[in-house]
Scaffold this motif. Structure first.
Motif, PDB file in Angstrom:
ATOM      1  N   ASP A   6      37.987  43.426  39.091  1.00  0.00           N
ATOM      2  CA  ASP A   6      38.558  41.994  38.798  1.00  0.00           C
ATOM      3  C   ASP A   6      39.675  41.974  37.959  1.00  0.00           C
ATOM      4  O   ASP A   6      40.689  41.378  38.106  1.00  0.00           O
ATOM      5  CB  ASP A   6      37.457  40.803  38.410  1.00  0.00           C
ATOM      6  N   TRP A   7      39.425  42.724  36.719  1.00  0.00           N
ATOM      7  CA  TRP A   7      40.481  42.681  35.810  1.00  0.00           C
ATOM      8  C   TRP A   7      41.632  43.596  36.097  1.00  0.00           C
ATOM      9  O   TRP A   7      42.945  43.098  36.151  1.00  0.00           O
ATOM     10  CB  TRP A   7      40.068  43.376  34.419  1.00  0.00           C
ATOM     11  N   ARG A  22      25.081  40.620  31.943  1.00  0.00           N
ATOM     12  CA  ARG A  22      26.217  40.305  31.324  1.00  0.00           C
ATOM     13  C   ARG A  22      26.156  40.968  29.895  1.00  0.00           C
ATOM     14  O   ARG A  22      27.045  41.333  29.309  1.00  0.00           O
ATOM     15  CB  ARG A  22      26.650  38.943  31.409  1.00  0.00           C
ATOM     16  N   TRP A  44      36.583  39.367  29.310  1.00  0.00           N
ATOM     17  CA  TRP A  44      36.206  39.107  30.574  1.00  0.00           C
ATOM     18  C   TRP A  44      35.034  38.618  30.825  1.00  0.00           C
ATOM     19  O   TRP A  44      34.560  37.464  31.475  1.00  0.00           O
ATOM     20  CB  TRP A  44      36.813  40.221  31.444  1.00  0.00           C
ATOM     21  N   LEU A  45      34.209  39.564  30.433  1.00  0.00           N
ATOM     22  CA  LEU A  45      32.579  39.220  30.478  1.00  0.00           C
ATOM     23  C   LEU A  45      32.175  37.717  29.835  1.00  0.00           C
ATOM     24  O   LEU A  45      31.703  37.305  30.319  1.00  0.00           O
ATOM     25  CB  LEU A  45      31.567  40.149  30.009  1.00  0.00           C
ATOM     26  N   ASP A  46      32.674  37.629  28.503  1.00  0.00           N
ATOM     27  CA  ASP A  46      32.420  36.455  27.857  1.00  0.00           C
ATOM     28  C   ASP A  46      33.042  35.100  28.724  1.00  0.00           C
ATOM     29  O   ASP A  46      32.484  34.165  28.636  1.00  0.00           O
ATOM     30  CB  ASP A  46      33.078  36.422  26.383  1.00  0.00           C
ATOM     31  N   ASN A  47      34.215  35.062  29.124  1.00  0.00           N
ATOM     32  CA  ASN A  47      34.769  34.151  30.012  1.00  0.00           C
ATOM     33  C   ASN A  47      34.514  33.855  31.283  1.00  0.00           C
ATOM     34  O   ASN A  47      35.020  32.954  31.861  1.00  0.00           O
ATOM     35  CB  ASN A  47      36.370  34.502  29.942  1.00  0.00           C
ATOM     36  N   HIS A  48      33.737  34.941  31.814  1.00  0.00           N
ATOM     37  CA  HIS A  48      33.303  34.629  33.138  1.00  0.00           C
ATOM     38  C   HIS A  48      31.676  34.607  33.460  1.00  0.00           C
ATOM     39  O   HIS A  48      31.115  35.573  34.163  1.00  0.00           O
ATOM     40  CB  HIS A  48      33.993  35.608  34.046  1.00  0.00           C
ATOM     41  N   VAL A  53      33.525  44.481  37.197  1.00  0.00           N
ATOM     42  CA  VAL A  53      34.574  43.868  36.035  1.00  0.00           C
ATOM     43  C   VAL A  53      35.759  44.355  36.086  1.00  0.00           C
ATOM     44  O   VAL A  53      37.142  43.907  35.847  1.00  0.00           O
ATOM     45  CB  VAL A  53      33.806  43.903  34.702  1.00  0.00           C
ATOM     46  N   ASP A  75      29.625  32.894  34.764  1.00  0.00           N
ATOM     47  CA  ASP A  75      28.928  32.496  35.983  1.00  0.00           C
ATOM     48  C   ASP A  75      29.056  33.567  37.007  1.00  0.00           C
ATOM     49  O   ASP A  75      28.333  33.644  38.257  1.00  0.00           O
ATOM     50  CB  ASP A  75      29.329  31.248  36.609  1.00  0.00           C
ATOM     51  N   GLU A  76      29.871  34.761  36.969  1.00  0.00           N
ATOM     52  CA  GLU A  76      30.025  35.626  37.814  1.00  0.00           C
ATOM     53  C   GLU A  76      28.934  36.761  37.803  1.00  0.00           C
ATOM     54  O   GLU A  76      29.028  37.875  38.404  1.00  0.00           O
ATOM     55  CB  GLU A  76      31.556  36.153  37.758  1.00  0.00           C
TER      56      GLU A  76
END
Length: 93
Positions: A69-70, A32, A19-23, A66, A25-26
């Motif tokens: 959100d997940w 991150r 999730w961290l790798d794919n987001h 994180v 900008d968040e």
């Protein structure tokens, strides 16, 4: 207050890293990278699951966001996520 990451299994920690790798900008890049690295170390050091470890103070807010959100994503697909942050009071002896 001491915050502990309680991880149900290695797959859920992998999910958080992905999730961290794919987001990107968040979450700001330094946070991150630091949180992702801490999660990788958590996996390396876990002898068995469930497993837990104290979360570095600077990583608590990022991990909390994180996980929240997940969990929302999985809940929308009728799936569960058992990994969580637990906040414990530091009491003087």
């Amino acid at each position: 207050m001491l915050t502990t990451l309680w991880a149900a299994n290695a797959d859920e920690i992998d999910d958080l890293i992905i999730w961290l790798d794919n987001h990107p900008d968040e979450v700001d890049p330094l946070s991150r990278d630091a949180v992702a690295q801490w999660l990788v170390e958590f996996l390396r050091n876990a002898e068995a699951f469930p497993s837990s470890a104290a979360v570095p103070e600077g990583a608590v807010d990022v991990l909390d966001a994180v996980i929240e959100d997940w969990t929302e994503v999985l809940t929308a697909h009728d799936e569960g996520f058992l990994t969580e942050l637990k906040k414990l009071r530091n009491e003087a002896s």
